[in-house]
Structures are given as structure tokens and as C-alpha cells.
Motif scaffolding. Structure first.
Motif, PDB file in Angstrom:
ATOM      1  N   SER A 108       0.828  -1.210   0.000  1.00 57.14           N
ATOM      2  CA  SER A 108       0.000   0.000   0.000  1.00 57.14           C
ATOM      3  C   SER A 108       0.858   1.254   0.000  1.00 57.14           C
ATOM      4  CB  SER A 108      -0.972  -0.006   1.180  1.00 57.14           C
ATOM      5  OG  SER A 108      -0.289   0.118   2.408  1.00 57.14           O
ATOM      6  N   SER A 109       2.043   1.196   0.609  1.00 63.48           N
ATOM      7  CA  SER A 109       2.953   2.343   0.590  1.00 63.48           C
ATOM      8  C   SER A 109       3.680   2.454  -0.744  1.00 63.48           C
ATOM      9  CB  SER A 109       3.984   2.216   1.716  1.00 63.48           C
ATOM     10  OG  SER A 109       3.349   2.291   2.973  1.00 63.48           O
ATOM     11  N   THR A 114       7.263   6.894  -6.453  1.00 57.27           N
ATOM     12  CA  THR A 114       7.465   7.243  -7.861  1.00 57.27           C
ATOM     13  C   THR A 114       7.356   6.010  -8.742  1.00 57.27           C
ATOM     14  OG1 THR A 114       8.880   9.090  -7.228  1.00 57.27           O
ATOM     15  CG2 THR A 114       9.066   8.310  -9.500  1.00 57.27           C
ATOM     16  N   GLN A 115       7.979   4.915  -8.314  1.00 56.38           N
ATOM     17  CA  GLN A 115       7.905   3.674  -9.086  1.00 56.38           C
ATOM     18  C   GLN A 115       6.463   3.172  -9.171  1.00 56.38           C
ATOM     19  OE1 GLN A 115       9.562   0.139  -7.293  1.00 56.38           O
ATOM     20  NE2 GLN A 115       9.740  -0.929  -9.266  1.00 56.38           N
ATOM     21  N   GLY A 116       5.753   3.175  -8.039  1.00 55.56           N
ATOM     22  CA  GLY A 116       4.371   2.696  -8.018  1.00 55.56           C
ATOM     23  C   GLY A 116       3.476   3.514  -8.929  1.00 55.56           C
ATOM     24  N   SER A 118       4.372   5.308 -11.447  1.00 55.72           N
ATOM     25  CA  SER A 118       4.786   5.071 -12.825  1.00 55.72           C
ATOM     26  C   SER A 118       4.183   3.762 -13.353  1.00 55.72           C
ATOM     27  CB  SER A 118       6.313   5.021 -12.898  1.00 55.72           C
ATOM     28  OG  SER A 118       6.731   4.688 -14.201  1.00 55.72           O
ATOM     29  N   LEU A 119       4.172   2.726 -12.527  1.00 57.88           N
ATOM     30  CA  LEU A 119       3.567   1.451 -12.925  1.00 57.88           C
ATOM     31  C   LEU A 119       2.055   1.591 -13.129  1.00 57.88           C
ATOM     32  CD1 LEU A 119       5.541  -0.956 -10.567  1.00 57.88           C
ATOM     33  CD2 LEU A 119       5.633  -0.927 -13.072  1.00 57.88           C
ATOM     34  N   VAL A 120       1.406   2.384 -12.281  1.00 58.29           N
ATOM     35  CA  VAL A 120      -0.029   2.633 -12.454  1.00 58.29           C
ATOM     36  C   VAL A 120      -0.270   3.299 -13.802  1.00 58.29           C
ATOM     37  CG1 VAL A 120      -1.984   4.015 -11.619  1.00 58.29           C
ATOM     38  CG2 VAL A 120      -0.618   2.694 -10.000  1.00 58.29           C
ATOM     39  N   GLY A 121       0.552   4.292 -14.140  1.00 60.10           N
ATOM     40  CA  GLY A 121       0.421   4.956 -15.439  1.00 60.10           C
ATOM     41  C   GLY A 121       0.664   4.016 -16.610  1.00 60.10           C
ATOM     42  N   GLU A 122       1.560   3.041 -16.420  1.00 58.28           N
ATOM     43  CA  GLU A 122       1.898   2.099 -17.483  1.00 58.28           C
ATOM     44  C   GLU A 122       0.832   1.020 -17.663  1.00 58.28           C
ATOM     45  OE1 GLU A 122       5.257  -1.378 -18.159  1.00 58.28           O
ATOM     46  OE2 GLU A 122       5.760   0.343 -16.901  1.00 58.28           O
ATOM     47  N   HIS A 123       0.312   0.487 -16.554  1.00 57.91           N
ATOM     48  CA  HIS A 123      -0.601  -0.660 -16.621  1.00 57.91           C
ATOM     49  C   HIS A 123      -2.077  -0.293 -16.520  1.00 57.91           C
ATOM     50  CE1 HIS A 123       2.512  -3.747 -16.572  1.00 57.91           C
ATOM     51  NE2 HIS A 123       3.136  -3.037 -15.645  1.00 57.91           N
ATOM     52  N   LEU A 124      -2.392   0.863 -15.964  1.00 57.56           N
ATOM     53  CA  LEU A 124      -3.786   1.282 -15.803  1.00 57.56           C
ATOM     54  C   LEU A 124      -3.991   2.583 -16.560  1.00 57.56           C
ATOM     55  CD1 LEU A 124      -4.161   0.651 -11.956  1.00 57.56           C
ATOM     56  CD2 LEU A 124      -4.546  -0.965 -13.822  1.00 57.56           C
TER      57      LEU A 124
END
Length: 197
Positions: A108-109, A114-116, A118-124
Motif C-alpha cells: 500500500s505504501s 514514484t515507481q508505483g 509510474s507502474l499505475v500509469g503504465e498498466h492502468l
């Protein structure tokens, strides 16, 4: 286009594997390889070995009464955008010695790093994080002395677009003659002003 709930769940699975996969057991990935054990909840089959994560959707609600915006795209089709809030859960299942609460808290943290993000932007692609609730134990699953589960919910802002290919744009109106207002008593023509885009 419509909201792809399964696509969002698949994206959350990949994000979870990347962020905390090193703390989870593994499942076969084909070709003799393995991947971190993150699955869709209620997907059937045997549960992976502990610890593993499961993703589920809880609900979807529309924000507002109508579309949040309307415009014409490059193909001159009318596009209406609608905003939704989707709630999803991420549950960590494990044995009592695997500290599911710690794994859940870390995920959850990490989602807000920044990595999290970025992954949300990439996969969602059509979703953004609105809120992450604090992880909690699931008391209903703590019925044995060897199993525990921790869960948190994630609210996503999701935009859906509906494209109407039947709507047409009037680009030019050719007026031959004079325009009169039916409600006037005299026969004086109305003035017409043309504004170029």
C-alpha cells in the motif's frame, strides 16, 4: 469503449508482482519459468502456496449525472467522457509466520512511490489512484492458528469514453437570400455575422 474491469485487475496483478513479488511464493508461468503468486480472486482452481496476493473488484460508481466533457475528435466523431470511481481490493494470504500485515502495508505504501505511480500509469492507462485505505486483518479468515490474511482497498478514478460516429458537424451553411425573424412585424432582414474559427 467501455471500462475494462478485467484489464484493470490484470494491471493490478502486474503492479503487485513488480512491487512486492520478492516477498511472495511463485506459480508456474509457462515454459518452465515461474512468477510471483498474484491471482484474481474467485478465479477458481487451487490456491497458490503461502504467501500469495489476490485482486478483486468491489464496485464501480459513476461520478456526476452526465458526461464530464464532450468534444469532437480528429475524425469528427463526438466523444463523451464519463468519470467513475472503482474500488478494488488487494488481499495478502499467508501463514501466521509470514506477516501478511507487513507485506500488505509495504504494497500500500509502494503504490504511492514514484515507481508505483509510474507502474499505475503504465498498466492502468485510464485510471489514477484516488485513495488507498490502511491494511487490516480479515478476522473472518483467522479461524485457524496457521492462516492469516490482510487486505486493503484501493479507489481508482476511471475515465470512460463513448464515441458516437453518427453525429455530424455542420461546417458551413450557405444562406442565399435574406433571413427574417418570424416574430417581427416589419419586413426588415436580420443581420448575420460570420465568425471564422
Amino acid at each position: 469503449m467501455s471500462i475494462d474491469i478485467n484489464g484493470i485487475k490484470k494491471g493490478l496483478i502486474e503492479i503487485t508482482r513488480t512491487l512486492i513479488g520478492y516477498r511472495l511464493s511463485t506459480i508456474p508461468a509457462g515454459g518452465g519459468t515461474t512468477k510471483p503468486a498474484v491471482i484474481k480472486n474467485r478465479s477458481g482452481g487451487n490456491a497458490p502456496s503461502f504467501p500469495y496476493a489476490s485482486i478483486d473488484e468491489i464496485g464501480l460508481r459513476k461520478v456526476g449525472r452526465g458526461s464530464s466533457s464532450q468534444y469532437f475528435d480528429d475524425n469528427e466523431d463526438e466523444v463523451s467522457q464519463f468519470d467513475y470511481v472503482g474500488r478494488f481490493s488487494i488481499q495478502i494470504n499467508g501463514g501466521n509466520d509470514q506477516d501478511t500485515q507487513s507485506i500488505s502495508s509495504e504494497l500500500s505504501s509502494r503504490l504511492l512511490t514514484t515507481q508505483g505511480l509510474s507502474l499505475v500509469g503504465e498498466h492502468l492507462l485510464d485510471a489514477k489512484i484516488l485513495k488507498i485505505n490502511s491494511p487490516t486483518f480479515l478476522p473472518s479468515l483467522m479461524v485457524t492458528d496457521y492462516e492469516e490474511a490482510s487486505i486493503f482497498t484501493l479507489d481508482l478514478s476511471i475515465r470512460d469514453c463513448i464515441v458516437d460516429t453518427t453525429t455530424e458537424i455542420i461546417e458551413n451553411v450557405d444562406v442565399n437570400g435574406l433571413i427574417y425573424d418570424d416574430f417581427k412585424t416589419d419586413d426588415t432582414p436580420l443581420s448575420v455575422q460570420t465568425i471564422a474559427p
